[in-house]
Motif scaffolding. Structure first.
Motif, PDB file in Angstrom:
ATOM      1  N   VAL A  21       0.774  -1.065  -0.156  1.00 46.71           N
ATOM      2  CA  VAL A  21      -0.059   0.039  -0.134  1.00 46.71           C
ATOM      3  C   VAL A  21       0.959   1.392   0.197  1.00 46.71           C
ATOM      4  O   VAL A  21       1.734   1.348   0.762  1.00 46.71           O
ATOM      5  CB  VAL A  21      -1.000  -0.031   1.249  1.00 46.71           C
ATOM      6  N   VAL A  22       0.539   1.993  -0.839  1.00 41.30           N
ATOM      7  CA  VAL A  22       1.139   3.267  -1.105  1.00 41.30           C
ATOM      8  C   VAL A  22       0.265   4.536  -0.626  1.00 41.30           C
ATOM      9  O   VAL A  22      -0.731   4.527  -1.345  1.00 41.30           O
ATOM     10  CB  VAL A  22       2.040   3.500  -2.287  1.00 41.30           C
ATOM     11  N   LEU A 134       9.897   6.616 -14.008  1.00 39.30           N
ATOM     12  CA  LEU A 134       9.534   6.142 -12.646  1.00 39.30           C
ATOM     13  C   LEU A 134      10.298   5.349 -12.282  1.00 39.30           C
ATOM     14  O   LEU A 134      10.208   4.843 -11.070  1.00 39.30           O
ATOM     15  CB  LEU A 134       7.996   5.640 -12.888  1.00 39.30           C
ATOM     16  N   GLY A 135      11.404   4.720 -12.778  1.00 35.65           N
ATOM     17  CA  GLY A 135      12.414   3.631 -12.173  1.00 35.65           C
ATOM     18  C   GLY A 135      11.745   2.370 -12.210  1.00 35.65           C
ATOM     19  O   GLY A 135      12.285   1.694 -11.171  1.00 35.65           O
ATOM     20  N   LEU A 156       5.088  -1.579  -9.536  1.00 35.61           N
ATOM     21  CA  LEU A 156       3.816  -0.939  -9.473  1.00 35.61           C
ATOM     22  C   LEU A 156       3.322   0.113  -8.303  1.00 35.61           C
ATOM     23  O   LEU A 156       2.587   0.970  -8.491  1.00 35.61           O
ATOM     24  CB  LEU A 156       2.735  -2.049  -9.548  1.00 35.61           C
ATOM     25  N   VAL A 157       4.212   0.009  -7.084  1.00 31.54           N
ATOM     26  CA  VAL A 157       4.012   1.121  -6.242  1.00 31.54           C
ATOM     27  C   VAL A 157       4.362   2.404  -6.689  1.00 31.54           C
ATOM     28  O   VAL A 157       3.718   3.504  -6.423  1.00 31.54           O
ATOM     29  CB  VAL A 157       4.722   0.602  -4.890  1.00 31.54           C
ATOM     30  N   ALA A 161       2.074   5.627  -7.114  1.00 27.73           N
ATOM     31  CA  ALA A 161       2.367   6.779  -6.551  1.00 27.73           C
ATOM     32  C   ALA A 161       2.199   8.007  -7.453  1.00 27.73           C
ATOM     33  O   ALA A 161       1.743   8.969  -7.052  1.00 27.73           O
ATOM     34  CB  ALA A 161       3.752   6.663  -5.971  1.00 27.73           C
ATOM     35  N   GLU A 162       2.660   7.653  -8.550  1.00 23.72           N
ATOM     36  CA  GLU A 162       2.917   8.595  -9.902  1.00 23.72           C
ATOM     37  C   GLU A 162       1.241   8.977 -10.064  1.00 23.72           C
ATOM     38  O   GLU A 162       0.829  10.107 -10.073  1.00 23.72           O
ATOM     39  CB  GLU A 162       3.285   8.001 -10.939  1.00 23.72           C
ATOM     40  N   VAL A 163       0.245   8.142  -9.980  1.00 22.04           N
ATOM     41  CA  VAL A 163      -1.074   8.251 -10.624  1.00 22.04           C
ATOM     42  C   VAL A 163      -1.708   9.422  -9.336  1.00 22.04           C
ATOM     43  O   VAL A 163      -2.551  10.180  -9.715  1.00 22.04           O
ATOM     44  CB  VAL A 163      -1.993   7.037 -10.749  1.00 22.04           C
ATOM     45  N   GLN A 164      -1.129   9.055  -7.957  1.00 23.11           N
ATOM     46  CA  GLN A 164      -1.920   9.821  -7.053  1.00 23.11           C
ATOM     47  C   GLN A 164      -1.251  11.341  -6.935  1.00 23.11           C
ATOM     48  O   GLN A 164      -1.945  12.243  -6.231  1.00 23.11           O
ATOM     49  CB  GLN A 164      -1.588   9.068  -5.724  1.00 23.11           C
TER      50      GLN A 164
END
Length: 275
Positions: A21-22, A134-135, A156-157, A161-164
């Protein structure tokens, strides 16, 4: 402190699973299992592909309203599963915008459209536009942009994080992607049957009031994301200000329908309790 609820994956009837969870601020709330192990994503590939398509849009290589796919269809129709293309074949089943027909073929048409517009193979474009910045060094697209991604929970974390908190896209573009596109259309959610309405954004499924659903009973209606037939999912709940990734190596089936919602509800309860 790591979320204790993530340990529930130990009880899933799968050989291997990993989850994390991020939070919306990019901090990791918790992780469990082999988060560096690569798993086939199946349709969790689609949000990654959609993000790359939206980068191509912001770069001016394509426009969301330009023709793509069947006659009368646009890039936006393809992203929102309203082009009329069948699930897995080059067959037109409806006029563009008339029905929500979940379509792998539509996402393959998107990949071809971006590749032609940019003169870059879509897998390479995805790598340059999304994965590399995004690495996401353990993520590859090994075929169809609809279903042939391979990735890790750790990677995928980074995407969640990017989408948020978008850096690769304008926040208004991401808001468009998580907002219902062509509202009110009915359709079938694979594995869950007919949904009225069957709401989607651009490459992301939107929970709204769908029942049954693969997220939790306590998931907010604004929750958006995707699940995959390889036993994988990614959801982002803007109200909870968090996202969850879970990957496994057992195909989606009744076990997932039973296990995923209580898992999500436990994660959300722990987040609400201030974990």
């Amino acid at each position: 402190m790591s979320l204790q609820s993530l340990a529930m994956i130990e009880n899933w009837p799968v050989p291997t699973a990993a989850a994390a969870v991020v939070r919306a601020d990019g901090t990791l709330a918790g992780a469990h299992g082999p988060t560096g192990q690569r798993f086939p994503l199946a349709s969790v590939t689609k949000p990654l592909a959609a993000y790359a398509v939206l980068v191509a849009y912001e770069e001016g290589a394509i426009d969301l309203e330009e023709p793509a796919g069947p006659e009368g269809s646009t890039v936006r129709h393809l992203l929102a599963h309203t082009s009329g293309l069948a699930f897995d074949e080059q067959r037109i089943m409806a006029a563009p915008g008339a029905r929500r027909i979940y379509s792998n073929t539509g996402f393959e048409a998107l990949g071809d459209h971006v590749a032609k517009a940019t003169d870059i193979p879509f897998a390479e474009y995805l790598h340059q536009a999304v994965l590399e910045p995004l690495g996401m060094t353990s993520t590859t697209l090994e075929g169809s942009p609809a279903k042939d991604g391979v990735s890790t929970v750790d990677d995928l974390v980074r995407f969640a994080a990017e989408v948020q908190a978008p850096r690769l896209l304008d926040a208004r573009t991401v808001l468009d992607a998580m907002t219902v596109t062509y509202p009110g259309l009915t359709g079938i959610l694979p594995g869950y049957g007919h949904q009225r309405p069957n709401d989607w954004g651009l490459g992301f499924e939107i929970r709204d009031s769908k029942s049954p659903h693969w997220t939790g009973a306590s998931s907010s209606p604004r929750t958006f994301g995707h699940f995959g037939q390889s036993g994988t999912f990614l959801w982002i709940d803007p109200d909870a200000r968090a996202a969850c990734v879970a990957l496994s190596d057992r195909a989606f089936g009744p076990w997932a329908v039973e296990a995923w919602p209580p898992f999500t509800d436990a994660v959300l309860a722990e987040l609400r309790a201030g974990a």
